[in-house]
Design an enzyme around this catalytic site. Structure first.
Site: not given
Ligand code: HEM
Ligand code: MTE
Ligand code: MO
Length: 468
Positions: A40, A65, A139, A186, A323
């Site tokens: 990947h 993707h 949170r 937080c 807090y």
């Molecule tokens: C890049 C396939 C799942 C995050 C890519 C690329 C391919 C690919 C082919 C290169 C694209 C290009 O530049 O042409 C896949 C396949 C997956 C999969 C087949 C599952 C079977 C995931 C998941 C995530 C992810 C689940 C995030 C949680 C990324 C990221 C890049 C990337 C961040 C960019 C990497 C870079 O720019 O260096 N993937 N992917 N991928 N993928 Fe996936």
């Molecule tokens: N505001 C309300 N009304 N209720 C909440 O529970 N949690 C606070 C704050 N504002 C809270 C809140 C806490 S402890 C944090 S760290 C931030 O919201 C988290 O914001 P987020 O959930 O958007 O990341």
């Molecule tokens: Mo928090």
């Protein structure tokens, strides 16, 4: 066309690691991508975050993707179809106060389901300077209130001002829209490291209870001046906030900040209705929240219903009895919450997001990545990284936009490429940041331990092995 076997989502969910094979779904199709994991381009760790479930929620965040060759590549790994008889999810129990909570992204690491508290996996935390809304830590202390935007009103009141009741469209049209890129953290971020020294009370946050967004909304200052409050006030005054989320006794979530910060044109305090260019998501305070840059997340009250100028701090439990920081000598028998000030500006912080603890790193060269941030608008001026537990150091490269000193509300991301010391079998990677006031992080956790596990900002340490 070939006949494929049919699987339920539950069966797909049993394939989450290379040992049990890695399955994913896309549309109604099932794929076994075990042999692709190491190939990947985005890294094996990121692909595995989707193992056992649907790709769409992840691909929606990484647009690379959206290309025909990616789907073509996936097609090679097809092993089945989702069975059309897939049971619909059971109807939510109506007695459950959390039944109206919004849907969440499957990639979040959940610390508590009800109320919902979750953080993004470290592998994704520093993938982008702005944290995608879907992955921004949540949170919540209470159920997410359901707000009808048409009838929503914000009340503004207090001595010396005229009471106001503002609709959303008035908030949007009467006050200029102001945008600020700010990090929220937080108070409990990195609490798990504190628990290792001695148990503390609180949610087990790893390093992800922090995130950065571009917030858009009205300046709190503009709204207060419009309500007739003056620019300067003699004596002690606070601006108190109340949320629409109320506890079983009817008390709302609440917090306050000093008056001076609320009206200062340099403090950039917002009443935000936008997050990263989108309408504020429900988990983050729809339709309106406070954003107090440089200050602990707890003061950025979500689902805001009331702003009140007052000679005293918010009476809320979360301002008075939570807090706050204490000495390591204070325990639950001796703690007196009246003796400590409420946390406002946070201390300097940093953490390593890559590699992860326990990872096997290559023997030649290693890339270390992470975030760094400080409260009060103090800019991060340097991040030091060590591979030997803190004996020798190198300076990391800060990436992203250069901040305005004193108004550096957003984190710095950083990166360091280093040769791995010859012969090393294990590394203890450490990072520490320095802010514009030359504040540094403490080297160990024990001297800053506190019963609530807040303000955990010691040097971040990650142990890895070197693959030979
Ligand atoms: C890049 C396939 C799942 C995050 C890519 C690329 C391919 C690919 C082919 C290169 C694209 C290009 O530049 O042409 C896949 C396949 C997956 C999969 C087949 C599952 C079977 C995931 C998941 C995530 C992810 C689940 C995030 C949680 C990324 C990221 C890049 C990337 C961040 C960019 C990497 C870079 O720019 O260096 N993937 N992917 N991928 N993928 Fe996936
Ligand atoms: N505001 C309300 N009304 N209720 C909440 O529970 N949690 C606070 C704050 N504002 C809270 C809140 C806490 S402890 C944090 S760290 C931030 O919201 C988290 O914001 P987020 O959930 O958007 O990341
Ligand atoms: Mo928090």
């Amino acid at each position: 066309a070939p006949q494929y076997p049919q699987y339920t989502r539950e069966e797909v969910g049993r394939h989450r690691s290379p040992a049990e094979r890695v399955w994913v779904t896309h549309g109604t199709e099932v794929f076994d991508v075990t042999d692709f994991v190491e190939l990947h381009p985005g890294g094996a760790d990121k692909l595995l975050l989707a193992a056992g479930g649907a790709l769409e929620p992840f691909w929606a965040l990484y647009a690379v993707h959206n290309q025909p060759h990616v789907l073509e590549l996936l097609r090679e790994y097809k092993v089945g179809e989702l069975s059309p008889a897939e049971a619909p999810p059971p109807p939510a129990a109506t007695q459950d106060p959390f039944a109206g909570d919004p849907p969440r992204h499957p990639g979040l690491r959940v610390n508590s389901q009800k109320p919902f508290n979750a953080e993004p996996p470290a592998e994704l935390l520093t993938e982008s300077f702005l944290t995608p809304n879907e992955l921004f830590f949540t949170r919540n202390h209470l159920p997410v209130p359901a707000v009808e935007p048409g009838s929503y009103r914000l009340r503004v009141e207090g001595p010396g001002g005229r009471g106001l009741s503002l609709s959303l469209s008035e908030l949007r049209s009467r006050f200029p829209k102001h945008e600020v890129t700010a990090t929220l953290q937080c108070a409990g971020n990195r609490r798990t490291e504190m628990s290792l020294v001695r148990p503390v009370k609180g949610l087990a946050w790893d390093i992800g209870a922090i995130g950065t967004a571009r917030w858009g909304g009205a300046r709190l200052r503009d709204v207060l001046l419009h309500a007739g409050f003056e620019e300067r006030r003699e004596g002690e005054w606070h601006v108190c906030f109340e949320g629409l989320d109320v506890d079983a006794g009817g008390a709302p979530y609440g917090a306050s900040i000093p008056y001076g910060r609320a009206v200062s044109p340099l403090a950039d305090v917002l009443l935000a209705y936008e997050m990263n260019g989108q309408e504020l998501p429900r988990d983050h305070g729809f339709p309106l929240r406070v954003v107090v840059p440089g200050v602990v997340g707890a003061r950025s009250v979500k689902w805001l219903r009331r702003v009140a100028v007052s000679p005293t701090e918010s009476p809320s439990h979360w301002q008075q009895n939570d807090y706050k920081g204490f000495s390591p000598c204070v325990d639950w028998d001796t703690v007196d919450y009246r003796t400590a000030p409420a946390i406002q500006e946070l201390p300097v912080q940093s953490a390593i997001t890559h590699p992860r603890p326990g990872a096997a790193v290559p023997a030649d060269e290693l890339t270390v990545k992470g975030y760094a941030w400080s409260g009060g608008g103090r800019e991060v001026v340097r991040v030091d990284v060590s591979l030997d537990g803190g004996r020798t150091w190198q300076v990391a490269r800060l990436t992203g936009e250069r901040p305005v000193p004193g108004r550096a509300w957003a984190w710095a991301l950083w990166e360091l490429q280093v040769p791995v010391p010859a012969g090393a079998a294990e590394l203890e990677i450490v990072c520490k940041a320095v802010d514009g006031s030359y504040n540094v992080q403490p080297d160990t956790v024990a001297p800053i331990w506190n019963l609530r596990g807040v303000l955990s900002n010691a040097w971040h340490r990650v142990r890895v092995t070197v693959s030979r």
